[in-house]
Design an enzyme around this catalytic site. Structure first.
Site, PDB file in Angstrom:
ATOM      1  N   GLU A 188       8.898   1.694  15.112  1.00  0.00           N
ATOM      2  CA  GLU A 188       9.350   2.147  13.638  1.00  0.00           C
ATOM      3  C   GLU A 188       9.888   4.033  13.886  1.00  0.00           C
ATOM      4  OE1 GLU A 188       8.054   0.862  10.282  1.00  0.00           O
ATOM      5  OE2 GLU A 188       9.911  -0.345  10.174  1.00  0.00           O
ATOM      6  N   GLY A 221       3.335  -5.927   7.425  1.00  0.00           N
ATOM      7  CA  GLY A 221       2.011  -6.451   6.914  1.00  0.00           C
ATOM      8  C   GLY A 221       0.412  -6.827   7.309  1.00  0.00           C
ATOM      9  N   ASN A 267       0.805  -1.206   0.113  1.00  0.00           N
ATOM     10  CA  ASN A 267      -0.033   0.001   0.099  1.00  0.00           C
ATOM     11  C   ASN A 267       0.549   1.134  -0.140  1.00  0.00           C
ATOM     12  OD1 ASN A 267       0.391  -0.420   2.850  1.00  0.00           O
ATOM     13  ND2 ASN A 267      -0.834   0.370   3.957  1.00  0.00           N
ATOM     14  N   GLU A 317       4.765  -4.109  12.427  1.00  0.00           N
ATOM     15  CA  GLU A 317       3.909  -3.385  12.130  1.00  0.00           C
ATOM     16  C   GLU A 317       2.456  -3.859  11.156  1.00  0.00           C
ATOM     17  OE1 GLU A 317       4.236  -0.626  12.940  1.00  0.00           O
ATOM     18  OE2 GLU A 317       6.415   0.437  13.114  1.00  0.00           O
ATOM     19  N   CYS A 340      -3.199   1.440   6.677  1.00  0.00           N
ATOM     20  CA  CYS A 340      -3.423   0.072   8.059  1.00  0.00           C
ATOM     21  C   CYS A 340      -4.033   1.191   9.430  1.00  0.00           C
ATOM     22  CB  CYS A 340      -1.798  -0.102   8.826  1.00  0.00           C
ATOM     23  SG  CYS A 340      -1.474   1.318   8.616  1.00  0.00           S
ATOM     24  N   GLY A 376       1.408 -11.886   9.851  1.00  0.00           N
ATOM     25  CA  GLY A 376       3.112 -11.107  11.322  1.00  0.00           C
ATOM     26  C   GLY A 376       2.656 -11.907  12.507  1.00  0.00           C
ATOM     27  N   THR A 398      -1.861  -8.724   9.892  1.00  0.00           N
ATOM     28  CA  THR A 398      -1.713  -9.573  11.632  1.00  0.00           C
ATOM     29  C   THR A 398      -1.442 -10.805  11.217  1.00  0.00           C
ATOM     30  OG1 THR A 398      -2.570  -7.924  12.352  1.00  0.00           O
ATOM     31  CG2 THR A 398      -2.552  -9.868  13.537  1.00  0.00           C
TER      32      THR A 398
HETATM   33  P1  NAD Z   1       0.873  -8.924   4.096  1.00  0.00           P
HETATM   34  O1  NAD Z   1       0.645  -9.754   5.277  1.00  0.00           O
HETATM   35  O2  NAD Z   1      -0.003  -9.997   2.960  1.00  0.00           O
HETATM   36  O3  NAD Z   1       1.444  -9.087   3.016  1.00  0.00           O
HETATM   37  C1  NAD Z   1       2.963  -8.430   3.477  1.00  0.00           C
HETATM   38  C2  NAD Z   1       4.226  -9.066   3.084  1.00  0.00           C
HETATM   39  O4  NAD Z   1       4.602  -9.888   3.473  1.00  0.00           O
HETATM   40  C3  NAD Z   1       4.164  -8.731   1.588  1.00  0.00           C
HETATM   41  O5  NAD Z   1       5.120  -9.073   1.292  1.00  0.00           O
HETATM   42  C4  NAD Z   1       3.908 -11.146   1.256  1.00  0.00           C
HETATM   43  O6  NAD Z   1       4.432 -11.731   0.043  1.00  0.00           O
HETATM   44  C5  NAD Z   1       4.696 -10.668   2.032  1.00  0.00           C
HETATM   45  N1  NAD Z   1       4.533 -12.441   3.178  1.00  0.00           N
HETATM   46  C6  NAD Z   1       3.361 -13.411   3.339  1.00  0.00           C
HETATM   47  N2  NAD Z   1       3.455 -14.419   3.260  1.00  0.00           N
HETATM   48  C7  NAD Z   1       4.226 -14.528   4.066  1.00  0.00           C
HETATM   49  C8  NAD Z   1       5.075 -15.921   4.642  1.00  0.00           C
HETATM   50  N3  NAD Z   1       4.716 -16.414   5.098  1.00  0.00           N
HETATM   51  N4  NAD Z   1       6.727 -15.507   5.035  1.00  0.00           N
HETATM   52  C9  NAD Z   1       7.464 -14.353   4.956  1.00  0.00           C
HETATM   53  N5  NAD Z   1       6.580 -13.210   3.711  1.00  0.00           N
HETATM   54  C10 NAD Z   1       5.371 -13.150   3.376  1.00  0.00           C
HETATM   55  O7  NAD Z   1       0.253  -8.043   3.536  1.00  0.00           O
HETATM   56  P2  NAD Z   1      -0.616  -6.987   2.729  1.00  0.00           P
HETATM   57  O8  NAD Z   1      -1.966  -7.437   1.999  1.00  0.00           O
HETATM   58  O9  NAD Z   1       0.754  -7.142   1.731  1.00  0.00           O
HETATM   59  O10 NAD Z   1      -0.539  -5.507   3.243  1.00  0.00           O
HETATM   60  C11 NAD Z   1      -2.014  -4.977   3.767  1.00  0.00           C
HETATM   61  C12 NAD Z   1      -1.752  -5.363   4.844  1.00  0.00           C
HETATM   62  O11 NAD Z   1      -0.443  -4.574   6.046  1.00  0.00           O
HETATM   63  C13 NAD Z   1      -2.991  -4.653   6.614  1.00  0.00           C
HETATM   64  O12 NAD Z   1      -3.565  -5.265   6.955  1.00  0.00           O
HETATM   65  C14 NAD Z   1      -2.251  -3.504   6.381  1.00  0.00           C
HETATM   66  O13 NAD Z   1      -3.226  -2.704   7.730  1.00  0.00           O
HETATM   67  C15 NAD Z   1      -1.165  -4.192   6.911  1.00  0.00           C
HETATM   68  N6  NAD Z   1       0.049  -2.532   6.842  1.00  0.00           N
HETATM   69  C16 NAD Z   1       0.781  -2.109   8.442  1.00  0.00           C
HETATM   70  C17 NAD Z   1       1.203  -1.177   8.175  1.00  0.00           C
HETATM   71  C18 NAD Z   1       1.433  -0.544   9.500  1.00  0.00           C
HETATM   72  O14 NAD Z   1       2.735   0.412   9.622  1.00  0.00           O
HETATM   73  N7  NAD Z   1       1.156  -0.654  11.119  1.00  0.00           N
HETATM   74  C19 NAD Z   1       0.976  -0.772   7.302  1.00  0.00           C
HETATM   75  C20 NAD Z   1       0.885  -0.929   6.183  1.00  0.00           C
HETATM   76  C21 NAD Z   1       0.186  -2.048   5.627  1.00  0.00           C
END
Ligand code: NAD
Length: 489
Positions: free
Chosen positions: A461, A227, A151, A249, A283, A232, A229
Site C-alpha cells: 500500500e 488484519g 487498531n 496487510e 502490526c 488473510g 494472518t
Molecule cells: P481480524 O483478522 O480478526 O479482523 C480483521 C477484519 O477482518 C475485521 O473487519 C473482521 O471482521 C474481518 N473478518 C474476520 N473474518 C472474516 C471473514 N471470514 N471474511 C471476511 N472478513 C473477515 O484482525 P483484528 O483482530 O481485527 O486485527 C488485528 C490484526 O490485524 C493483527 O494480526 C495485526 O497485526 C493486523 N494488522 C495488520 C496491519 C498491517 O498493515 N500489516 C495493520 C493493522 C493490523
C-alpha cells in the site's frame, strides 16, 4: 440510545442484520448501538456499487474531478480533526496524542492519492522498429472490498478507500466489529464532499457473516484486507477460487536489534515507543528485542526503567502513554501469553499484570511488560501477542543474529540501532521483512510503499504504485503498416 444508522448504497438507514454494541474500552461503557448489515444489505450495496462505478457520469469524470472529492474530504478531516480524534479514542481506547496522528495521516493520505490520481499517466511501450504502436492504459477494477481491523481505523481505512476511489472504483468498506464508528464517519465526510451515491457503502457486522458475504460476492473484483494472518489466508483462498487480486496487510512479530555501537539512550527510547505505543496493538510493534551481549545489561536496564515510567490511563488524559487494550477478552489473551512466558522459563522484569489503580479497574488495561530469559523458539517469541509485551534476548555474532531475527513466520518490519551505517545497511538487506527502520522506529511516509514479506502479507500500500494496485492495465495495438495480418500481401 438511538440506533446508529449505517451507510448503504448512498442512504443512511438502520441495518437489517443483528444488533451490535460499541463500547469504550477504558470503562466498558456503551457508546453506540447499531444493527449490522444483513445479507440483503450486502446485496443492495454491492449492486449499487457495481452500477455506480460503471455509470458514465463517474467513469467519464476526468482525474482532476475525481481528485477534487478527495481534496475536499481531506479539508473536512482537517476542519474536524479534534472531534474525529476524540471519536476514535472513544471507539478503540488509543490515547488522543496517537489518534490525532492517525487523523492527520488520513487527511494526508486523501491529499496524496488526489494528487497521484491527477498525475497518473498511461504508457506508450512501443518498440521503435515495430509496425504497430502500442498504448497501455490503466482502468479501474470495479467493486473493491476493503476489510479493516480495529487498531487504527481512520488511517487504515483511508489507505484503501482513497486510492481505490481515485482509481475510479467503487468501495464496500467492512470495518472491524469493535470499531464501526470511524468508518461511518468517513462515509459522512465522503458524502459531504460530493461523492456520487453508491460509490462507497459502509457495512458493519461480523467478519464471518458480512465480511465473508462481501468477499464471496461475484461482483467484487478485489479484496483489500488488513488484519490477522489467519483471516488473510482464508480471504486469499476465496480470492484464488474467484481469480481476483488481493492485497493483504497481516500480522507481525518484528525484531528490533541493538548493536553495541548504538546510541543506547536513543535506542532505548525508540524501542520503548516501538513496542509500548498503542499498548502494543500495532502490526509493526517491535516485539522481539535482540541486543549485542556487550551492551545487553545496560540497554535492558534502561528499557525497563523507561517502561516503569510510562503512564497507563485514560485515553483523554494529556499525559497518558498507554490506553486500555481493545476489550476484556483481548486483555485475557495478552495475560495468558505472559503466563505462558513464565512457564517457558521467562523472567518478568517489568509489568506482567493489570495496573493496581482502582480508577482503572473497569477498563481493559495492562502494564507495559518486559521479559527476559527466553530464546527465540519460545511460543511467545513466535506468535503475535498484539499487546505491550517485549521479550529481550542477547546475541553474540551477526550471523547468529540474522538467523534469529529471520526465524519467524512473519516478515513485516524490523528496527536496527547502530552508528555504523554500512553495517546497519548490510543487516537491513539480510532481514526478511518489508520495512526496516534504522535509528528510528514506527515512522511513516505516505510516499513509501508498505507491506509484508512471508506471512505478514502480499502486495504494497502507499506510494505512487498504491493507486495502480486498484487498477488493471489494458494494452491497445494500432497497426501502422497497412498489413492486416501475416497472410496479407
Ligand atoms: P481480524 O483478522 O480478526 O479482523 C480483521 C477484519 O477482518 C475485521 O473487519 C473482521 O471482521 C474481518 N473478518 C474476520 N473474518 C472474516 C471473514 N471470514 N471474511 C471476511 N472478513 C473477515 O484482525 P483484528 O483482530 O481485527 O486485527 C488485528 C490484526 O490485524 C493483527 O494480526 C495485526 O497485526 C493486523 N494488522 C495488520 C496491519 C498491517 O498493515 N500489516 C495493520 C493493522 C493490523
Amino acid at each position: 440510545m438511538d440506533l446508529q444508522p449505517i451507510f448503504i448504497a448512498g442512504r443512511w438507514r438502520t441495518g437489517r442484520g443483528e444488533e451490535m454494541v460499541s463500547r469504550y474500552p477504558a470503562d466498558g461503557r456503551e457508546i453506540a448501538r447499531l444493527n449490522a448489515a444483513s445479507l440483503e444489505d450486502v446485496e443492495e450495496a454491492i449492486g449499487a456499487a457495481d452500477r455506480a462505478w460503471r455509470d458514465p457520469q463517474w467513469r467519464g469524470r476526468l482525474p482532476h474531478e475525481r481528485a477534487t472529492i478527495l481534496y475536499r474530504v481531506s479539508e473536512l478531516i482537517v476542519a474536524q480533526q479534534e472531534e474525529l480524534a476524540r471519536l476514535q479514542s472513544l471507539d478503540n481506547g488509543k490515547p488522543l496524542a496517537e489518534t490525532r496522528g492517525l487523523v492527520a495521516s488520513a487527511a494526508a493520505t486523501a491529499r496524496y492519492f488526489a494528487a497521484a490520481c491527477e498525475v497518473l499517466e498511461g504508457e506508450l511501450p512501443t518498440p521503435r522498429s515495430a509496425a504497430v504502436m502500442t498504448l497501455s492504459e490503466y482502468e479501474p477494477l470495479g467493486v473493491v472490498a476493503a476489510i479493516t481491523p480495529w487498531n487504527s481505523p481512520i488511517a487504515s481505512e483511508m489507505q484503501k478507500v482513497a486510492p481505490a476511489l481515485a482509481a475510479g472504483n467503487a468501495v464496500i468498506l467492512k470495518p472491524a466489529e469493535a470499531t464501526p464508528l470511524m468508518a461511518l464517519k468517513l462515509a459522512e465526510l465522503f458524502e459531504q464532499a460530493g461523492l456520487p451515491a453508491g460509490l462507497l457503502s459502509v457495512l458493519p457486522g461480523k467478519g464471518s457473516v458480512v465480511g465473508e458475504a462481501i468477499a464471496r460476492h461475484h461482483a467484487v473484483r478485489k479484496i483489500s484486507f488488513t488484519g490477522g494472518t489467519r483471516t488473510g489466508r482464508h480471504l486469499a483462498a476465496i480470492a484464488a477460487g474467484r481469480l481476483i487480486p488481493t492485497s493483504l496487510e497481516l500480522g507481525g512479530k518484528s525484531p528490533t536489534i541493538v548493536l553495541a555501537d548504538a546510541d543506547l539512550e536513543q535506542a532505548a527510547r525508540g524501542i520503548s515507543y516501538g513496542i509500548y505505543s498503542s499498548a502494543g496493538q500495532a502490526c509493526i510493534a517491535g516485539a522481539r528485542l535482540f541486543v549485542q551481549r556487550e551492551c545487553y545489561q545496560a540497554l535492558v536496564a534502561r528499557v525497563a526503567e523507561l517502561a516503569r515510567g510510562l503512564r497507563v490511563g485514560s485515553p483523554f488524559a494529556a499525559d497518558t502513554h498507554l490506553g486500555p487494550l481493545i476489550s476484556p477478552a483481548h486483555r485475557a489473551s495478552v495475560a495468558a501469553y505472559v503466563e505462558l512466558a513464565k512457564k517457558e522459563g521467562g523472567r518478568v522484569l517489568v509489568g506482567g499484570e493489570a495496573p493496581a489503580d482502582s480508577a482503572l479497574a473497569n477498563g481493559s488495561y495492562y502494564l507495559p511488560t518486559l521479559i527476559e530469559g527466553l530464546n527465540n523458539q519460545a511460543q511467545v517469541c513466535q506468535e503475535e501477542i498484539f499487546g505491550p509485551v517485549l521479550v529481550a534476548m542477547p546475541f553474540d555474532d551477526e550471523e547468529e543474529l540474522i538467523a534469529l531475527a529471520n526465524d519467524s513466520v512473519y516478515g513485516l518490519a524490523a528496527g536496527i540501532w547502530s552508528r555504523d551505517f554500512p553495517r546497519a545497511l548490510r543487516l537491513a538487506r539480510a532481514l526478511e521483512v518489508g520495512t526496516v527502520w534504522i535509528n528510528t522506529y514506527k515512522t511513516f511516509s505516505i510516499s513509501t510503499p508498505f507491506g509484508g514479506f512471508k506471512d505478514s502479507g502480499l502486495g504494497r500500500e502507499k506510494g505512487l504504485q498504491g493507486i495502480k494496485a486498484y487498477m488493471q492495465q489494458k494494452s491497445i495495438y494500432l497497426g501502422l503498416s497497412g498489413q492486416s495480418n501475416l497472410w496479407s500481401d
